[in-house]
Design a protein around this motif. Structure first.
Motif, PDB file in Angstrom:
ATOM      1  N   ARG A  65       0.674  -1.062   0.000  1.00 54.24           N
ATOM      2  CA  ARG A  65       0.021  -0.140   0.020  1.00 54.24           C
ATOM      3  C   ARG A  65       0.831   1.279   0.002  1.00 54.24           C
ATOM      4  O   ARG A  65       0.554   2.054  -0.641  1.00 54.24           O
ATOM      5  N   ILE A  66       1.873   1.285   0.774  1.00 51.27           N
ATOM      6  CA  ILE A  66       2.828   2.492   0.860  1.00 51.27           C
ATOM      7  C   ILE A  66       3.447   2.715  -0.584  1.00 51.27           C
ATOM      8  O   ILE A  66       3.722   3.923  -1.029  1.00 51.27           O
ATOM      9  N   ARG A  67       3.831   1.414  -1.074  1.00 50.14           N
ATOM     10  CA  ARG A  67       4.452   1.742  -2.428  1.00 50.14           C
ATOM     11  C   ARG A  67       3.358   2.269  -3.512  1.00 50.14           C
ATOM     12  O   ARG A  67       3.863   3.108  -4.137  1.00 50.14           O
ATOM     13  N   ARG A  68       2.277   1.639  -3.516  1.00 50.70           N
ATOM     14  CA  ARG A  68       1.177   2.530  -4.278  1.00 50.70           C
ATOM     15  C   ARG A  68       1.061   4.182  -3.792  1.00 50.70           C
ATOM     16  O   ARG A  68       0.918   4.690  -4.829  1.00 50.70           O
ATOM     17  N   LEU A  69       1.049   4.263  -2.615  1.00 51.90           N
ATOM     18  CA  LEU A  69       0.811   5.698  -2.271  1.00 51.90           C
ATOM     19  C   LEU A  69       1.977   6.569  -2.750  1.00 51.90           C
ATOM     20  O   LEU A  69       1.741   7.634  -3.127  1.00 51.90           O
ATOM     21  N   ILE A  70       3.246   6.087  -2.472  1.00 51.78           N
ATOM     22  CA  ILE A  70       4.225   6.866  -2.939  1.00 51.78           C
ATOM     23  C   ILE A  70       5.108   6.757  -4.384  1.00 51.78           C
ATOM     24  O   ILE A  70       5.587   7.474  -4.717  1.00 51.78           O
ATOM     25  N   GLY A  71       4.264   5.640  -4.967  1.00 51.70           N
ATOM     26  CA  GLY A  71       4.666   5.802  -6.406  1.00 51.70           C
ATOM     27  C   GLY A  71       4.085   6.734  -7.366  1.00 51.70           C
ATOM     28  O   GLY A  71       3.111   7.550  -7.027  1.00 51.70           O
ATOM     29  N   ARG A  72       4.714   7.220  -8.304  1.00 55.76           N
ATOM     30  CA  ARG A  72       4.017   7.953  -9.532  1.00 55.76           C
ATOM     31  C   ARG A  72       3.117   7.362 -10.174  1.00 55.76           C
ATOM     32  O   ARG A  72       3.034   6.358 -10.775  1.00 55.76           O
ATOM     33  N   ASP A  73       1.867   8.310 -10.274  1.00 56.47           N
ATOM     34  CA  ASP A  73       0.802   7.910 -11.335  1.00 56.47           C
ATOM     35  C   ASP A  73       1.460   8.004 -12.695  1.00 56.47           C
ATOM     36  O   ASP A  73       1.721   8.717 -13.307  1.00 56.47           O
ATOM     37  N   THR A  74       1.056   6.821 -13.395  1.00 56.89           N
ATOM     38  CA  THR A  74       1.446   6.718 -14.708  1.00 56.89           C
ATOM     39  C   THR A  74       0.150   6.522 -15.588  1.00 56.89           C
ATOM     40  O   THR A  74       0.317   6.556 -16.967  1.00 56.89           O
ATOM     41  N   THR A  75      -1.069   6.961 -15.145  1.00 56.10           N
ATOM     42  CA  THR A  75      -2.018   6.819 -15.921  1.00 56.10           C
ATOM     43  C   THR A  75      -3.055   8.055 -15.451  1.00 56.10           C
ATOM     44  O   THR A  75      -2.981   8.874 -14.440  1.00 56.10           O
ATOM     45  N   VAL A  76      -3.869   8.640 -16.516  1.00 57.12           N
ATOM     46  CA  VAL A  76      -4.800   9.833 -16.117  1.00 57.12           C
ATOM     47  C   VAL A  76      -5.879   9.102 -15.301  1.00 57.12           C
ATOM     48  O   VAL A  76      -6.323   8.046 -15.450  1.00 57.12           O
TER      49      VAL A  76
END
Length: 395
Positions: A65-76
């Motif tokens: 979950r933390i990885r998803r939160l701090i990860g960069r959005d790659t889609t609109v």
């Protein structure tokens, strides 16, 4: 190699699955309920294995979950996939940089932190407030992990003992693993006017080696705290010492007041003493009663019972739980995470800027909360006013 990767991937999906976490949590609750009746359950291999698996599951899911939160959005954001979830603002022949600059300016004036990203569909302008609230769920997960770890540490390395110490007297706690011994110097009882006990206190000396390190007074609800150890005033009472003479034979006894003194004989006599009263039973049936005095023999059938001494004792509950700081920390973190999760909400507004047939198009979307919708409406009006003179503006 491919098979190994597939198995590893399957194991990872299992460790991070919510169904596994819920199952382990329910089993932990069952074990915890059983542990209230038998504390040995908490030190059993099954409970330790269950706690370890639950901790591993929570750590893995929290990491994902933390990885998803701090990860960069790659889609609109998906909110732009449905026309009913966003509004379309069509502008005329406006400068794209001017549109971006004004949109960013309005978001900042409203207190939003702004981020720009380029996608195939266009330029995404994102405004966020209180984005840090998204870490509320990981905080709750972390609280559960700390709670489980603290409980396991306490069950494996915690110490607990009950000591009845005659006054004056000493308890050798170091033999049971505690870092110091205790000597009871005094014991006092305070009474109400009707004669019932109001408070009882013990004066304790903390002994390290052969030296007295400190002296403390403890009472009910006022424990001694020393080197991670807590000493509670729990009970008090008296020990009775005496002798039973039958013919030429004499036997001594030492019992806690209120316990049965077995006299034996053909009538199977037993004596119960609540000083100074005593009651004699024969095979469980009351036989005789009376008042006892120290050093005055009581003649009961062919026996002579003498009470030589009535010695007060204090009952101390001694506990050491090295996992307790982690448990308190888990409560604090859990309370913080729950407060953020329930009462503090992030606010997000998106503007997707694109071009169509030479005209600028802005797609405006916000969260479902009223405040965000008001901000989105305000931004739409502001941008319409800014570009009205140089663009043909419509919503």
């Amino acid at each position: 190699m491919l098979r190994i990767k597939q198995r590893a991937s399957g194991l990872w999906r299992l460790l991070t699955s919510m169904s596994l976490g819920i199952t382990l949590l329910l089993l932990a609750i069952v074990f915890a309920i059983a542990g209230t009746y038998n504390p040995q359950v908490f030190a059993s291999p099954w409970f330790l294995l269950l706690s370890g698996l639950l901790t591993l599951n929570i750590v893995c899911t929290t990491g994902v979950r933390i990885r998803r939160l701090i990860g960069r959005d790659t889609t609109v954001p998906r909110v732009f996939n449905s026309q009913k979830d966003h509004r379309l603002i069509s502008l005329g022949q406006c400068s794209p940089e001017r549109v971006t600059s004004e949109a960013v300016g309005e978001l900042k004036r409203l207190g939003f932190a702004v981020n720009l990203k380029e996608f195939e569909q266009g330029r995404l302008i994102t405004g966020k407030k209180r984005a840090w609230v998204k870490f509320a769920s990981p905080l709750l997960h972390l609280a559960v992990v700390l709670l489980v770890i603290g409980s396991v540490i306490g069950s494996m390395w915690g110490l607990k003992g009950h000591y009845q110490i005659e006054v004056p007297g000493q308890a050798d706690l170091t033999k049971d693993g505690f870092p110091f011994d205790l000597r009871v110097n005094e014991f006092n009882i305070e009474y109400y006017e009707d004669g019932t006990p109001r408070q009882y206190t013990s004066s304790l000396a903390i002994i390290k080696g052969e030296e007295v390190e400190d002296t403390r007074n403890i009472a009910v609800n006022r424990p001694l705290k020393q080197q991670g150890v807590k000493v509670y005033q729990s009970t008090y009472g008296y020990n009775l010492e005496g002798s039973i003479k039958r013919g030429d034979e004499t036997a001594t006894f030492k019992v806690e007041e209120g316990d049965l003194i077995f006299l034996g004989g053909p009538a199977h006599l037993a004596m119960e003493v609540q000083w100074p009263r005593y009651l004699v039973y024969s095979q469980g049936i009351p036989f005789s009663m009376g008042i006892a005095e120290l050093n005055e023999p009581l003649n009961i059938l062919n026996m002579e019972v003498t009470f030589n001494e009535r010695i007060p004792f204090t009952g101390l509950e001694v506990k050491s739980d090295p996992g307790l700081p982690l448990i308190w920390l888990s409560f604090i973190i859990g309370l913080l995470g729950l407060t953020l999760r329930l009462y503090v909400k992030p606010q997000t507004i998106w503007l997707l800027q694109g071009q169509r047939e030479g005209n600028i198009e802005l797609r405006l979307a916000s969260g479902q909360r009223v405040k965000e919708q008001q901000h989105a409406e305000y931004i739409a009006q502001r941008l319409g006013g800014i570009f009205r003179e140089e663009c043909s503006f419509k919503v």
